[in-house]
Design a protein around this motif. Sequence first.
Motif, PDB file in Angstrom:
ATOM      1  N   ALA A 149       0.794   3.989  -2.971  1.00  7.93           N
ATOM      2  CA  ALA A 149       0.443   5.309  -2.704  1.00  7.93           C
ATOM      3  C   ALA A 149       1.610   6.287  -3.184  1.00  7.93           C
ATOM      4  O   ALA A 149       0.922   7.319  -3.624  1.00  7.93           O
ATOM      5  CB  ALA A 149       0.404   5.342  -1.171  1.00  7.93           C
ATOM      6  N   GLN A 150       2.931   5.763  -3.243  1.00 11.95           N
ATOM      7  CA  GLN A 150       3.843   6.535  -3.756  1.00 11.95           C
ATOM      8  C   GLN A 150       3.938   6.694  -5.254  1.00 11.95           C
ATOM      9  O   GLN A 150       4.311   7.936  -5.731  1.00 11.95           O
ATOM     10  CB  GLN A 150       5.092   6.116  -3.098  1.00 11.95           C
ATOM     11  CG  GLN A 150       6.316   7.181  -3.630  1.00 11.95           C
ATOM     12  CD  GLN A 150       7.532   6.703  -2.892  1.00 11.95           C
ATOM     13  OE1 GLN A 150       7.762   5.674  -2.277  1.00 11.95           O
ATOM     14  NE2 GLN A 150       8.857   7.332  -3.262  1.00 11.95           N
ATOM     15  N   PRO A 205      -0.996   6.371  -6.968  1.00 13.66           N
ATOM     16  CA  PRO A 205      -2.126   6.370  -5.969  1.00 13.66           C
ATOM     17  C   PRO A 205      -3.397   5.950  -6.250  1.00 13.66           C
ATOM     18  O   PRO A 205      -4.509   5.499  -5.458  1.00 13.66           O
ATOM     19  CB  PRO A 205      -2.093   7.941  -5.835  1.00 13.66           C
ATOM     20  CG  PRO A 205      -0.751   8.378  -6.354  1.00 13.66           C
ATOM     21  CD  PRO A 205      -0.368   7.402  -7.554  1.00 13.66           C
ATOM     22  N   ALA A 245      -4.030   2.226  -5.363  1.00 10.92           N
ATOM     23  CA  ALA A 245      -3.534   1.835  -3.911  1.00 10.92           C
ATOM     24  C   ALA A 245      -4.787   1.203  -3.061  1.00 10.92           C
ATOM     25  O   ALA A 245      -4.695   0.391  -2.266  1.00 10.92           O
ATOM     26  CB  ALA A 245      -3.002   3.137  -3.275  1.00 10.92           C
ATOM     27  N   GLU A 246      -6.029   1.752  -3.484  1.00 12.59           N
ATOM     28  CA  GLU A 246      -7.165   1.275  -2.570  1.00 12.59           C
ATOM     29  C   GLU A 246      -7.702  -0.209  -3.154  1.00 12.59           C
ATOM     30  O   GLU A 246      -8.466  -0.891  -2.815  1.00 12.59           O
ATOM     31  CB  GLU A 246      -8.346   2.264  -2.761  1.00 12.59           C
ATOM     32  CG  GLU A 246      -9.066   2.100  -4.343  1.00 12.59           C
ATOM     33  CD  GLU A 246      -8.330   2.901  -5.376  1.00 12.59           C
ATOM     34  OE1 GLU A 246      -8.651   3.312  -6.426  1.00 12.59           O
ATOM     35  OE2 GLU A 246      -7.546   3.711  -5.020  1.00 12.59           O
ATOM     36  N   ARG A 280       0.780  -1.280  -0.042  1.00 15.20           N
ATOM     37  CA  ARG A 280       0.126   0.148  -0.027  1.00 15.20           C
ATOM     38  C   ARG A 280       0.922   1.372  -0.083  1.00 15.20           C
ATOM     39  O   ARG A 280       0.721   2.066  -0.817  1.00 15.20           O
ATOM     40  CB  ARG A 280      -0.948   0.046   1.131  1.00 15.20           C
ATOM     41  CG  ARG A 280      -2.114  -1.110   1.068  1.00 15.20           C
ATOM     42  CD  ARG A 280      -2.895  -0.938   2.531  1.00 15.20           C
ATOM     43  NE  ARG A 280      -4.402  -1.928   2.324  1.00 15.20           N
ATOM     44  CZ  ARG A 280      -4.879  -2.215   3.171  1.00 15.20           C
ATOM     45  NH1 ARG A 280      -4.181  -2.274   4.479  1.00 15.20           N
ATOM     46  NH2 ARG A 280      -5.751  -2.963   3.077  1.00 15.20           N
ATOM     47  N   GLU A 281       1.897   1.271   0.610  1.00 11.86           N
ATOM     48  CA  GLU A 281       2.873   2.294   0.869  1.00 11.86           C
ATOM     49  C   GLU A 281       3.550   2.622  -0.613  1.00 11.86           C
ATOM     50  O   GLU A 281       3.764   3.875  -1.031  1.00 11.86           O
ATOM     51  CB  GLU A 281       4.082   2.056   2.160  1.00 11.86           C
ATOM     52  CG  GLU A 281       3.378   2.246   3.322  1.00 11.86           C
ATOM     53  CD  GLU A 281       4.390   1.920   4.366  1.00 11.86           C
ATOM     54  OE1 GLU A 281       5.614   1.512   4.070  1.00 11.86           O
ATOM     55  OE2 GLU A 281       4.138   1.649   5.611  1.00 11.86           O
TER      56      GLU A 281
END
Length: 495
Positions: free
Chosen positions: A253-254, A257, A260-261, A249-250
């Motif tokens: 997200a980077q 984005p 990520a969900e 997820r990290e």
Amino acid sequence: MSEELLVNVTPRETRVAVVENGMLQELHIERGSQRGVVGNIYKGKVQRVMPGMQAAFVDIGLERAAFLHANDIFRSAPLEASEGEDAPVAPPQVQIPISELLRDGAEIVVQVVKDPIGSKGARLTTQISIPSRYLVLLPRSRVVGVSARIEDEDERARLKSLVAGASSPAGHGYIVRTNAEGQPAEALAEDIAYLGRVWKLVEETSATAKVGSCVYEDLSLPLRAVRDLIRRDVEKVKVDSRETCERLREFAAQYMPGLAEKIEHYAGARPIFDLYGVEDEIGRALEKEVPLKSGGYLVIDQTEAMTTVDVNTGSFLGQRNLEETVYRTNLEAAQAVARQLRLRNLGGIIIIDFIDMQDAEHRRQVLRTLEKSLAKDHAKTTVYDFSPLGLVEMTRKRTVDSLERQLCEPCHECGGRGMVKTSETVIYEIFREIVRAVRQFEAARLLVIASPKVVGRITDEESNAVAELEEFLGKSIRFQADAQYMQEQFDVVLL
């Protein structure tokens, strides 16, 4: 099309499964002791230049020396970008002698393009490429290319313009990956900045690194899966490790984005691969026969030189005539072959023996179905027309071992032949060994130790032959069964 990625994490092994519409399509495995090295960059030392092969062996710190061909050595001419898959393509093969490009003992920065497979060392290139989410950096080129899988001409032009306009002052080349389709300029600029930082670090590290050290290592399997496999049509990425899930997820997200969900933790009591039937599919992928829904079946044989696939009608009788039955079987087989090549990760030369068809249009349709089914494959494939013998020859790019060679080893009993000598053959070998031993050494009697099956047949069906042999040699022969002995093993002991 419904597609999910399943990530199964254990302390020493990580597996990623690509499941489409409930069926396993790809399996990627990474083990702590056998992590692949494709994509890694090393500082190596040329061990030996071989002009006759236009190649050199390079020490990069692995168990076996790696192989570098002259055509994979960077030269001052700019590297052309691939208009096909998301990777650089080799430059035109200019026959410059390898001795003019390399010398024994020279230190060189190289990248692994193929893992060591079987008895062969890793395959190297000096044409470095570093992938990110949307781009592939080509540090020694100024060309910008776009993946051929992005078919819309306006989108291709937009992406090419964005990357060319946002390129760093260093003037590196780039390939725009399939995942970049529809992405905004900001996302591409972030990737260019990221790749610039990575390449700067590689240059700084390789300047001071010792020979045989890794100066850049590709991401671990879960991160590579998210980077390379997750697309808009992927519904979910399910991870059965909370720690790995958070790391993914990290990372997402980077670098991505918007996706990520889609990454979620699977906390069910039942193992995730069992829930989706992946374990059963893996077991079936290790078998030679592949049943077809129609009643026909495939027989897949993997050898050192090539993989062969034989198509059979089996119990499928059809409803019209023989030609129609054969055609329907071959159509289903073409789709099944494409899936099996991807699932089993079979590469190199592949020969498919479809059932003979008389109708030329039927042959065209079967070939078209095969090509269409292979279009989903991430590996580069090339399919040729039916040969005069009715065979379809094709190639599939291979960078790592097949699933079978990752999970299995040659049978200790047959030595990988796939066959063992019959008990009758072993018995006659025993008889010959007895005669040989008696003529060489003095002994009052003999003891033969062999597998239970062989000893059972000797004492049952070959008892008369044993009696004749004892009379001929003038020696007493006793037999002893040992369950630890395999069928071809035996010992003749002189007492």
